[in-house]
Design a protein around this motif. Structure first.
Motif, mmCIF file in Angstrom:
data_model
loop_
_atom_site.group_PDB
_atom_site.id
_atom_site.type_symbol
_atom_site.label_atom_id
_atom_site.label_comp_id
_atom_site.label_asym_id
_atom_site.label_seq_id
_atom_site.Cartn_x
_atom_site.Cartn_y
_atom_site.Cartn_z
ATOM 1 N N SER A 28 0.710 -1.278 0.051
ATOM 2 C CA SER A 28 -0.042 -0.061 -0.130
ATOM 3 C C SER A 28 0.815 1.265 -0.095
ATOM 4 C CB SER A 28 -1.002 -0.096 1.195
ATOM 5 O OG SER A 28 -1.561 1.305 1.513
ATOM 6 N N PRO A 29 0.614 2.168 -0.748
ATOM 7 C CA PRO A 29 1.223 3.491 -0.864
ATOM 8 C C PRO A 29 1.396 4.148 0.605
ATOM 9 C CG PRO A 29 -0.224 3.306 -2.574
ATOM 10 C CD PRO A 29 -0.834 2.328 -1.830
ATOM 11 N N ASP A 30 0.296 3.968 1.341
ATOM 12 C CA ASP A 30 0.372 4.490 2.794
ATOM 13 C C ASP A 30 1.364 3.752 3.722
ATOM 14 O OD1 ASP A 30 -1.538 6.339 2.081
ATOM 15 O OD2 ASP A 30 -3.284 4.846 3.007
ATOM 16 N N ILE A 31 1.744 2.467 3.297
ATOM 17 C CA ILE A 31 2.753 1.727 4.059
ATOM 18 C C ILE A 31 3.947 1.981 3.716
ATOM 19 C CG2 ILE A 31 3.463 -0.747 4.679
ATOM 20 C CD1 ILE A 31 0.611 -1.477 3.977
ATOM 21 N N VAL A 32 4.387 1.950 2.395
ATOM 22 C CA VAL A 32 5.783 2.071 1.697
ATOM 23 C C VAL A 32 5.985 3.289 1.091
ATOM 24 C CG1 VAL A 32 7.522 1.049 0.472
ATOM 25 C CG2 VAL A 32 6.094 -0.330 2.046
ATOM 26 N N TYR A 33 5.346 3.459 0.047
ATOM 27 C CA TYR A 33 5.737 4.689 -0.905
ATOM 28 C C TYR A 33 5.341 6.036 -0.622
ATOM 29 C CZ TYR A 33 7.644 1.283 -4.384
ATOM 30 O OH TYR A 33 8.197 0.540 -4.944
ATOM 31 N N HIS A 34 5.785 6.560 0.403
ATOM 32 C CA HIS A 34 5.486 8.020 0.871
ATOM 33 C C HIS A 34 6.717 8.642 -0.211
ATOM 34 C CE1 HIS A 34 3.878 6.671 4.591
ATOM 35 N NE2 HIS A 34 4.881 5.851 5.044
ATOM 36 N N LEU A 36 24.002 -6.097 13.345
ATOM 37 C CA LEU A 36 24.732 -4.761 13.500
ATOM 38 C C LEU A 36 23.861 -3.606 13.252
ATOM 39 C CD1 LEU A 36 27.850 -5.851 11.439
ATOM 40 C CD2 LEU A 36 27.281 -6.153 13.851
ATOM 41 N N HIS A 37 22.715 -3.606 12.635
ATOM 42 C CA HIS A 37 21.734 -2.633 12.553
ATOM 43 C C HIS A 37 22.411 -1.248 11.687
ATOM 44 C CE1 HIS A 37 18.570 -3.156 15.712
ATOM 45 N NE2 HIS A 37 19.321 -4.342 15.485
ATOM 46 N N LEU A 38 23.391 -1.729 10.716
ATOM 47 C CA LEU A 38 24.012 -1.025 10.058
ATOM 48 C C LEU A 38 22.951 -0.383 8.755
ATOM 49 C CD1 LEU A 38 27.815 -2.436 9.620
ATOM 50 C CD2 LEU A 38 27.038 -0.457 11.145
ATOM 51 N N LEU A 39 22.038 -1.157 8.593
ATOM 52 C CA LEU A 39 21.111 -1.138 7.398
ATOM 53 C C LEU A 39 19.731 -1.482 7.784
ATOM 54 C CD1 LEU A 39 20.998 -0.006 4.281
ATOM 55 C CD2 LEU A 39 21.099 -2.365 3.797
ATOM 56 N N VAL A 40 18.886 -0.647 8.404
ATOM 57 C CA VAL A 40 17.548 -0.862 8.880
ATOM 58 C C VAL A 40 16.715 -0.144 8.146
ATOM 59 C CG1 VAL A 40 18.420 -1.675 11.191
ATOM 60 C CG2 VAL A 40 17.856 0.561 10.761
ATOM 61 N N PHE A 41 15.227 -0.474 8.029
ATOM 62 C CA PHE A 41 14.350 0.195 7.228
ATOM 63 C C PHE A 41 13.133 0.412 8.118
ATOM 64 C CE2 PHE A 41 16.921 -1.957 4.159
ATOM 65 C CZ PHE A 41 17.297 -0.772 3.232
ATOM 66 N N PRO A 42 12.723 1.583 8.010
ATOM 67 C CA PRO A 42 11.130 1.855 8.735
ATOM 68 C C PRO A 42 10.124 1.056 8.453
ATOM 69 C CG PRO A 42 12.046 3.896 7.758
ATOM 70 C CD PRO A 42 12.799 2.831 7.378
ATOM 71 N N GLU A 43 10.076 0.382 7.316
ATOM 72 C CA GLU A 43 8.992 -0.536 7.362
ATOM 73 C C GLU A 43 9.193 -1.848 7.990
ATOM 74 O OE1 GLU A 43 11.281 -0.788 3.338
ATOM 75 O OE2 GLU A 43 10.649 0.690 4.795
ATOM 76 N N ALA A 97 13.926 8.396 7.668
ATOM 77 C CA ALA A 97 12.861 7.882 6.771
ATOM 78 C C ALA A 97 13.155 8.147 5.248
ATOM 79 C CB ALA A 97 11.599 8.728 6.899
ATOM 80 N N SER A 98 13.627 9.460 5.101
ATOM 81 C CA SER A 98 14.099 9.719 3.894
ATOM 82 C C SER A 98 15.471 9.136 3.078
ATOM 83 C CB SER A 98 14.481 11.407 3.683
ATOM 84 O OG SER A 98 13.603 12.305 3.952
#
Length: 461
Positions: free
Chosen positions: A7-13, A73-80, A110-111
């Motif tokens: 859903s655009p509301d979930i991912v594609y801001h 390691l949390h070097l690469l994490v994502f909000p989703e 987020a950006s």
């Protein structure tokens, strides 16, 4: 893929919607650059170690992603995935070195995470375009009917077995069971195709059947996803949408290949008239991105458009030259995709000390068995007198990868999947993704050894 379809509301801001204040804006680029440093380090170290262990490098890239991701390691994490700015090592680096304020951390996180996700999507589009270029359309057409049967069996068997088993054995409600069963139908064409290419088997009969079946599987998977997503939202199937997806997917793929026969000559003529750098690769990428765009806007996977573009250009006289020019672009973008897939995997769902996880582990064991058997048997659905490696075909259909994560993500966002079932699907995705590359290598090596033995026996006689 792991973004397309959500859903655009979930991912594609949109980037504009999440754009930070002017003072923090330069730090978005800094965050992207630091993330890419970690991605490329994980990719090369993982790939090289896998190569030393005689395993496909793509497996090392996935494992490298797991290590730098949310699981370690949390070097690469994502909000989703549920991560916040405080979970990101990149944000910490920006705070300590670049002066990022706590107030702007969430916006910047987020950006730059979204930019990395978009780069990963570009990576898989380039990968499928490259795979299309390496695939021989004439050979793919020869195995078309066999690939279609493999795909249908690979969708129907795990879906029926998974859904029925969850309802009858675990007493699960219909809609969650259907959703989990649907997650078993997917096949990750990106991962399998990469491994086949590395093994030099992409143009073999088995490779063409696997790729063809995976493409059809992807189309069928989108249709299944549309059905279960409709079930999740309304409790009933939107028949109109279902018919639209079937017609549009079929028309797009067949139409692309048919029109490509007329497009090839025009493409070569345009490339020969251009005199500046990129006279071949830029028109090719323009065509690939246009096809991916068209596929996306008619609610198909963008990767199908890119793959179709590669198949079309594979028929041109410039294919070999174009193939060489695409390689460095793929070397830059494709690792971002594979490392990002691994980084999104949360191995905490494997912790048996949690009661919720223990329930999920039991369900996961069932899903894993169905996921593997349901795809392996597809090799024996291949007909014809030609000798083929049926085990390799079946194993090539096993990995769910990023496609399975789409099902898990939509199911979790819609509230259909509870935590045990969500954990079970994620575990199934992890294991099927990681075990398929070494098993595929083993299957082809076993065939080579058998052929050598047969040859030795024939010579002795």
């Amino acid at each position: 893929m792991f973004l397309i379809g959500l859903s655009p509301d979930i991912v594609y801001h949109s980037l504009l919607a999440t754009e930070p204040n002017p003072e923090a804006a330069p730090l978005v680029l800094a965050g992207v650059l630091v993330s890419l440093v970690f991605i490329y380090l994980a990719s090369k170290l993982g790939g090289e170690l896998s190569q030393l262990a005689n395993l496909p490098p793509v497996l090392g890239e996935l494992v490298g992603g797991v290590i730098v991701g949310v699981s370690a390691l949390h070097l690469l994490v994502f909000p989703e995935t549920g991560a916040v700015a405080g979970d990101s090592v990149v944000v910490t680096i920006l705070q300590q070195i670049a002066g990022l304020s706590p107030e702007s951390s969430s916006e910047v996180f987020a950006s730059f995470s979204e930019v990395v996700s978009v780069l990963a999507e570009l990576g898989v589009i380039i990968l499928l375009f490259e795979i299309g270029l390496e695939s021989d359309l004439r050979e793919l057409q020869k195995v078309g009917s066999r690939a279609a049967i493999v795909a249908v069996v690979g969708v129907v068997v795990p879906f029926v077995a998974g859904t029925a088993g969850l309802m009858l054995i675990f007493g699960m409600p219909t809609i969650p069971a259907v959703f989990a069963g649907a997650a078993l139908t997917a096949t990750s064409i990106g991962i399998t195709s990469k491994v086949l290419s590395e093994l030099g088997q992409l143009k073999s009969t088995e490779g063409q059947i696997i790729v063809g079946a995976a493409v059809i599987d992807d189309v069928l998977g989108i249709i299944v996803l549309a059905v279960v997503a409709s079930l999740a939202k309304t409790g009933e199937v939107d028949v109109t949408n279902l018919i639209y997806l079937i017609i549009s997917a079929t028309a797009f793929l067949l139409g692309s290949i048919f029109l490509g026969k007329f497009f090839n000559k025009s493409f070569v003529a345009i490339a020969e008239k251009l005199q500046t750098r990129g006279n071949l690769v830029i028109p090719a990428l323009t065509f690939a991105f246009s096809m991916a765009f068209l596929a996306n806007v008619i609610h198909l996977e963008a990767i199908l458009g890119a793959f179709a573009a590669g198949l079309v250009l594979d028929e041109t006289d410039k294919r070999k030259e174009l193939d060489q020019q695409i390689l460095p672009i793929a070397d830059i973008l494709v690792p971002i995709f594979f490392v990002s897939v691994g980084a999104r995997v949360d191995l905490s769902v494997l912790n048996p000390t949690s009661a919720v996880n223990r329930q999920g582990l039991v369900i996961a064991a069932f899903l894993i068995v169905v996921a593997i058997i349901g795809k392996v048997i597809t090799g024996w659905a291949v007909f014809g007198k030609e000798k083929v490696n049926r085990l390799a075909i079946g194993i090539g259909m096993i990995p769910r990868g990023e496609v399975g994560l789409v099902f898990a993500g939509i199911g979790a966002a819609s509230g259909v999947l509870d935590k045990p079932l969500q954990a079970a699907i994620i575990i199934m995705v992890i294991l099927t993704t990681f075990i398929a590359p070494p098993l595929l290598r083993f299957a082809f090596q076993g065939e080579e050894e058998a052929d050598k033995a047969d040859l030795a026996t024939a010579n002795n006689q």
